[in-house]
Design a protein around this motif. Structure first.
Motif, short mmCIF file in Angstrom:
data_model
loop_
_atom_site.label_atom_id
_atom_site.label_comp_id
_atom_site.label_asym_id
_atom_site.label_seq_id
_atom_site.Cartn_x
_atom_site.Cartn_y
_atom_site.Cartn_z
N ARG A 36 -0.40 -10.02 10.51
CA ARG A 36 -1.53 -9.80 9.62
C ARG A 36 -2.82 -9.93 10.42
N THR A 37 -3.79 -9.04 10.15
CA THR A 37 -5.10 -9.18 10.75
C THR A 37 -5.88 -10.26 10.00
N ASP A 39 -8.67 -9.85 8.47
CA ASP A 39 -9.13 -9.27 7.21
C ASP A 39 -8.04 -9.33 6.14
N GLU A 40 -6.79 -9.24 6.57
CA GLU A 40 -5.67 -9.27 5.62
C GLU A 40 -5.27 -10.70 5.24
N LEU A 41 -5.47 -11.63 6.15
CA LEU A 41 -5.05 -13.01 5.90
C LEU A 41 -5.95 -13.96 6.68
N SER A 48 -4.61 -18.67 0.51
CA SER A 48 -4.18 -17.37 1.04
C SER A 48 -2.93 -17.51 1.90
#
Length: 327
Positions: A36-37, A39-41, A48
């Protein structure tokens, strides 16, 4: 345990170590690698992270996400270094245990050992003396992380292991001239000095400190083997067994980069720890003999990476606070 057929989460897959782990897993046929980047996590957000683990249910976790940097970065941003690293590792370790991860590997750092402990550094020397002041906040965070892994093993039976890598370099590094570690920072400086026809480069310190360096792809292989073969409480040093002075390192990088000017040393700037060589006997007893990339060959590969990633390098140059958490 069949690691390669499990669901493997690599936290920090865009960082130096995480990207090398992903490369090595791909080369040996791992079937299901999760990344995951930032921005994604956001790994600093517990909710989260917990939602991610609840949904993805990884079997294995390589915790290579961390806020990292050299002497300048550690001295300039001590609050960020302790805060961000404590948050990332606390969230990932807790959620990994909570959601049934079979095994987690936590990455420590050789800078957590006392500044003036005997050489080579054995795992038993941890917490036997004062830390190096220039990176103490980062080191304290990492010590807390490894103790957390051991505590979760003791209280919950969580299979968390801890690897303590030496100084690393290789493809995917951060080449910021002030906030990077010594190898990528010097690669950039020597390259740019060559292009500008500079006749002299001044390097922090007096050049005498001794450092052990390990090519990051060699580390990645060792970490995957440890994940497959080791499940103990004790931390495991992971090093190359070879050390070099900062002066010798600078001379080798200058040769690789084609810089022909003069190299001087600024003794008014800090040296950092005088010597840092890990005793990797425990690793060798667990994994057997390992072929290591020579410093010159590793530096040539790293310089090629620098030349081939101009766009990424320019982004890193403008980012004074780099977090290797998949960002």
């Amino acid at each position: 345990m069949n690691l390669l057929h499990g669901r493997i989460y690599v936290a920090g897959h865009r960082g130096l170590v995480g990207s090398a782990i992903v490369r090595y897993l791909a080369s040996v046929g791992a079937h299901d690698v999760i990344v995951r980047t930032h921005d994604e996590l956001d790994l600093s957000c517990q909710a989260s992270v917990d939602n991610f683990f609840a949904f993805e249910r990884p079997d294995y976790v390589f915790l290579a996400a961390a806020k990292v940097g050299g002497i300048h970065a550690n001295s300039t941003y001590p609050a960020e270094f302790i805060r961000d690293n404590l948050a990332i590792q606390t969230n990932v370790v807790h959620s990994a245990w909570k959601h049934g991860v079979r095994k987690l590997l936590f990455l420590g750092s050789s800078c957590i050992y006392p500044r003036d402990c005997p050489q080579p550094i054995k795992e038993d020397y941890l917490l036997t003396g004062p830390l190096e002041p220039t990176n103490e906040p980062y080191a304290i965070a990492k010590i807390a992380g490894l103790r957390m892994c051991q505590a979760y093993r003791l209280e919950h039976g969580f299979n968390a292991i801890v690897a303590m890598p030496t100084n690393l370099y290789g493809p995917g590094d951060n080449y910021h001239p002030e906030n990077a570690h010594v190898v990528p920072a010097l690669i950039r400086r020597f390259h740019e000095s060559k292009l500008s026809d500079s006749q002299e480069i001044a390097i922090w310190g007096n050049g005498t400190p001794m450092r052990e360096f390990m090519y990051v792809d060699d580390l990645a292989k060792a970490l995957v083997l440890l994940m497959e073969r080791y499940s103990g409480m004790e931390i495991v040093n992971v090093g190359s067994g070879h050390e070099v002075s900062i002066a010798e390192l600078a001379s080798t990088i200058a040769t690789v980069a084609g810089y022909a000017g003069k190299i001087t040393f600024d003794s008014s700037k800090p040296n950092g720890t005088p010597r840092k060589l890990l005793d990797s006997g425990r690793m060798r007893s667990l994994l057997g003999p390992m072929d290591m990339t020579s410093l010159e060959n590793g530096l040539m590969k790293t310089y090629a990476d620098y030349l081939g990633n101009t766009a990424k390098r320019d982004v890193d140059a403008g980012n004074a606070n780099t977090v290797d958490d998949g960002a």
